[in-house]
Design a protein around this motif. Sequence first.
Motif, mmCIF file in Angstrom:
data_model
loop_
_atom_site.group_PDB
_atom_site.id
_atom_site.type_symbol
_atom_site.label_atom_id
_atom_site.label_comp_id
_atom_site.label_asym_id
_atom_site.label_seq_id
_atom_site.Cartn_x
_atom_site.Cartn_y
_atom_site.Cartn_z
ATOM 1 N N ARG A 224 0.832 -1.194 0.000
ATOM 2 C CA ARG A 224 0.000 0.000 0.000
ATOM 3 C C ARG A 224 0.877 1.259 0.000
ATOM 4 O O ARG A 224 1.740 1.425 0.874
ATOM 5 N N ILE B 179 0.326 4.426 0.728
ATOM 6 C CA ILE B 179 0.145 5.448 1.744
ATOM 7 C C ILE B 179 1.026 5.227 2.971
ATOM 8 O O ILE B 179 1.477 6.172 3.621
ATOM 9 N N ASP B 180 1.304 3.946 3.302
ATOM 10 C CA ASP B 180 2.141 3.675 4.474
ATOM 11 C C ASP B 180 3.177 2.583 4.225
ATOM 12 O O ASP B 180 3.832 2.111 5.154
ATOM 13 N N SER B 181 3.319 2.163 2.959
ATOM 14 C CA SER B 181 4.303 1.139 2.558
ATOM 15 C C SER B 181 4.123 -0.182 3.313
ATOM 16 O O SER B 181 5.086 -0.920 3.521
ATOM 17 N N SER B 182 2.897 -0.477 3.714
ATOM 18 C CA SER B 182 2.646 -1.734 4.423
ATOM 19 C C SER B 182 2.215 -2.821 3.440
ATOM 20 O O SER B 182 1.485 -2.566 2.481
ATOM 21 N N THR C 297 0.079 -5.870 2.217
ATOM 22 C CA THR C 297 -1.291 -6.315 2.430
ATOM 23 C C THR C 297 -1.432 -7.789 2.055
ATOM 24 O O THR C 297 -0.500 -8.414 1.550
ATOM 25 N N ASP D 71 3.244 12.898 -4.245
ATOM 26 C CA ASP D 71 3.263 12.828 -2.790
ATOM 27 C C ASP D 71 3.470 11.404 -2.296
ATOM 28 O O ASP D 71 4.016 11.189 -1.213
ATOM 29 N N LEU D 72 3.015 10.414 -3.074
ATOM 30 C CA LEU D 72 3.108 9.019 -2.669
ATOM 31 C C LEU D 72 3.922 8.229 -3.674
ATOM 32 O O LEU D 72 3.992 8.581 -4.855
#
Length: 311
Positions: free
Chosen positions: A43, A45-48, A50, A291-292
Amino acid sequence: MKKSVFYLSQLFLFLLISISAKAQTGISGEAKIDYVPFSNYVRPIDSSKTDAKSNFKRAQVALEIPISLKMDKYNNPRLWSVLLMGAYAKMENKDYDMQLLPAELPNGFPTEILNAQIGVKHLRSISQSWSLLIMASVGVYSDMEQINKDDVLVQGGVIFIKQFNPNLAFGLGPVLTNSFGVPMVLPGIYFNWESHGALHFKVNFPEGIELGYRMTENFDLKAVLELSGMTAETRIGNKSMLLGYQQIIAGIKPQVKLGKNWIFEPTIGSTLVRSFSTNDRKIKEIFKEKDLADPKFTTTFYGAVALKWKF
């Protein structure tokens, strides 16, 4: 902040230059299949990581057919030829939550991408160490949802190539493309540096880097770092956008010569980078700050088999 310095949507344009700059005196081509198994979606937005997963399967073919060939006073070929290139990718997407999808891809990742183009090239010497490459192509770049005029991209350019020695060449020149909706001139770059001994290397922009050892006349073992990608016109919010898929892989590539005309090349390795990007078809997008990070996937296995020929 992430800046889009190099447009991966232009990858096929630069690959066309790279392929065209090689003087082929006979019919040559390559058929290749590559495969990336399911890996996890990361993801932006937070580099997590999934639980959602996607894979990637692709078939590619490239063919060059000379239509006129003469040797000039420098004993170099003066060549006119036709280029045919095509790639079809199929992807499966599992366990995606619509809320996890990136804002630029609200309907999820594509399940198909088609890139197909036909081009013509002219390669000739203009001095002992300089040559001129002229090329033009038209192609369809589609996510297969709906094929229309927006999926048609036209490209052409003139590249001046300096051959510093038998192992090193550099080229630069203007390239015209309508990828941004209106015709625009971009810099076209060609770079090739290679050695030819038993222990040898090759650096080619934008294809990648390889280091090999020629064990026998018919068997070569190489370590490679390769860049590849695909481009598709897609509609997001009733707006025409460019969708880019890009991957960087590292692996081992044995090369087996099958007689005089055929080469077999399997590759086994790993994906270092695998991601998607989307961009408006506007000139200002070249300098746009993001931004991302682009939506990407975790590292996983990579495999490919290729068959090359030259007559």
